[in-house]
Design a protein around this motif. Structure first.
Motif, short mmCIF file in Angstrom:
data_model
loop_
_atom_site.label_atom_id
_atom_site.label_comp_id
_atom_site.label_asym_id
_atom_site.label_seq_id
_atom_site.Cartn_x
_atom_site.Cartn_y
_atom_site.Cartn_z
N VAL A 15 -3.93 -7.51 -13.63
CA VAL A 15 -4.46 -6.19 -13.93
C VAL A 15 -4.46 -6.01 -15.44
O VAL A 15 -3.44 -6.17 -16.09
N ARG A 16 -5.63 -5.67 -16.00
CA ARG A 16 -5.75 -5.52 -17.45
C ARG A 16 -6.10 -4.11 -17.88
O ARG A 16 -5.90 -3.74 -19.03
N PHE A 17 -6.70 -3.33 -17.00
CA PHE A 17 -7.21 -2.00 -17.36
C PHE A 17 -6.54 -0.92 -16.53
O PHE A 17 -6.11 -1.17 -15.40
N THR A 18 -6.48 0.29 -17.11
CA THR A 18 -6.00 1.43 -16.34
C THR A 18 -7.07 2.50 -16.37
O THR A 18 -7.76 2.65 -17.38
N PRO A 19 -7.25 3.18 -15.26
CA PRO A 19 -6.63 2.82 -13.99
C PRO A 19 -7.37 1.67 -13.33
O PRO A 19 -8.56 1.47 -13.54
N THR A 20 -6.65 0.92 -12.55
CA THR A 20 -7.23 -0.08 -11.65
C THR A 20 -6.73 0.26 -10.27
O THR A 20 -5.53 0.48 -10.09
N ILE A 61 -6.19 15.88 -3.60
CA ILE A 61 -6.92 15.83 -2.33
C ILE A 61 -6.78 14.47 -1.63
O ILE A 61 -6.90 14.38 -0.41
N TYR A 62 -6.52 13.41 -2.38
CA TYR A 62 -6.54 12.06 -1.83
C TYR A 62 -5.75 11.90 -0.53
O TYR A 62 -6.28 11.40 0.46
N PRO A 63 -4.48 12.32 -0.46
CA PRO A 63 -3.73 12.09 0.78
C PRO A 63 -4.25 12.87 1.99
O PRO A 63 -3.90 12.56 3.12
N LYS A 64 -5.11 13.85 1.76
CA LYS A 64 -5.65 14.67 2.85
C LYS A 64 -6.96 14.12 3.42
O LYS A 64 -7.46 14.62 4.40
N THR A 65 -7.51 13.10 2.78
CA THR A 65 -8.80 12.53 3.18
C THR A 65 -8.62 11.38 4.17
O THR A 65 -7.52 10.84 4.31
N SER A 66 -9.70 11.00 4.82
CA SER A 66 -9.67 9.83 5.71
C SER A 66 -9.28 8.58 4.94
O SER A 66 -8.50 7.75 5.42
N GLU A 67 -9.81 8.44 3.73
CA GLU A 67 -9.46 7.28 2.90
C GLU A 67 -7.96 7.28 2.57
O GLU A 67 -7.31 6.24 2.62
N GLY A 68 -7.44 8.45 2.22
CA GLY A 68 -6.02 8.56 1.88
C GLY A 68 -5.10 8.32 3.05
O GLY A 68 -4.00 7.81 2.90
N LYS A 69 -5.54 8.70 4.23
CA LYS A 69 -4.74 8.45 5.44
C LYS A 69 -4.84 6.98 5.84
O LYS A 69 -3.92 6.43 6.44
N THR A 70 -5.94 6.34 5.51
CA THR A 70 -6.14 4.93 5.83
C THR A 70 -5.37 4.03 4.86
O THR A 70 -4.74 3.07 5.27
N ALA A 71 -5.46 4.34 3.57
CA ALA A 71 -4.83 3.54 2.53
C ALA A 71 -3.95 4.44 1.67
O ALA A 71 -4.44 5.10 0.75
N ARG A 72 -2.67 4.48 2.02
CA ARG A 72 -1.72 5.31 1.28
C ARG A 72 -1.68 4.88 -0.19
O ARG A 72 -1.68 3.69 -0.50
N LEU A 73 -1.68 5.86 -1.08
CA LEU A 73 -1.66 5.59 -2.52
C LEU A 73 -0.25 5.22 -2.97
O LEU A 73 0.72 5.89 -2.62
N GLU A 74 -0.17 4.16 -3.74
CA GLU A 74 1.10 3.76 -4.36
C GLU A 74 0.80 3.43 -5.82
O GLU A 74 0.01 2.54 -6.11
N ARG A 75 1.42 4.16 -6.71
CA ARG A 75 1.19 3.97 -8.15
C ARG A 75 2.19 2.99 -8.74
O ARG A 75 3.31 2.88 -8.26
N PHE A 76 1.75 2.32 -9.80
CA PHE A 76 2.68 1.49 -10.55
C PHE A 76 2.26 1.45 -12.01
O PHE A 76 1.08 1.61 -12.34
N ASP A 77 3.23 1.27 -12.89
CA ASP A 77 2.96 1.16 -14.32
C ASP A 77 2.47 -0.24 -14.61
O ASP A 77 3.06 -1.23 -14.15
N ILE A 78 1.40 -0.34 -15.37
CA ILE A 78 0.79 -1.64 -15.66
C ILE A 78 1.79 -2.57 -16.37
O ILE A 78 1.71 -3.79 -16.21
N LYS A 79 2.74 -2.01 -17.10
CA LYS A 79 3.72 -2.83 -17.82
C LYS A 79 4.74 -3.46 -16.88
O LYS A 79 5.22 -4.56 -17.14
N THR A 80 5.10 -2.76 -15.81
CA THR A 80 6.13 -3.28 -14.90
C THR A 80 5.55 -4.06 -13.73
O THR A 80 6.25 -4.84 -13.10
#
Length: 120
Positions: A74-79, A44-63
């Motif tokens: 960053v020490r915890f997942t998810p952050t 649902i995230y990309p369909k919400t006002s928040e998702g349209k305002t702040a596009r989600l971009e994931r990354f692996d904590i190791k990289t």
């Protein structure tokens, strides 16, 4: 005439540029709370006002994340790290559940004076 229109157009380009706003999500394989966020929010995230305002971009904590100015490592997942124009402006460490997540994200956006895009 063409030159005047072309020059006027070039002068207006910086006026229409907006700061990029992202929600970075630090995750790792096998993270129970990342999986729970995926089950409850991800679709649902990309369909919400928040998702349209702040596009989600994931990354692996190791990289690590893209080249952004973070306030701390960053020490915890998810952050979830709210980034505006390349700088961290807010953070949620851990996944507090669906209701708290939305409330905390909305508060971060408001505190950073980032106007909400309208969900369609």
């Amino acid at each position: 005439m063409f030159r005047a229109i072309f020059t006027a157009t070039l002068l207006c380009i910086p006026c229409t540029a907006f700061a990029e706003t992202l929600l970075l999500m630090a995750e790792r394989d096998g993270c129970y709370w990342c999986d729970r966020w995926d089950a409850e929010i991800a679709e649902i995230y990309p369909k919400t006002s928040e998702g349209k305002t702040a596009r989600l971009e994931r990354f692996d904590i190791k990289t690590g994340a893209r080249d952004v100015e973070l306030e701390k490592s960053v020490r915890f997942t998810p952050t979830f790290i709210l980034v505006n124009d390349g700088k961290e402006v807010g953070r949620i460490e851990g996944y507090p559940g669906e209701d708290f997540f939305w409330a905390m994200l909305s508060m971060m956006l408001k505190d950073a004076d980032i106007p909400f895009e309208q969900a369609s």
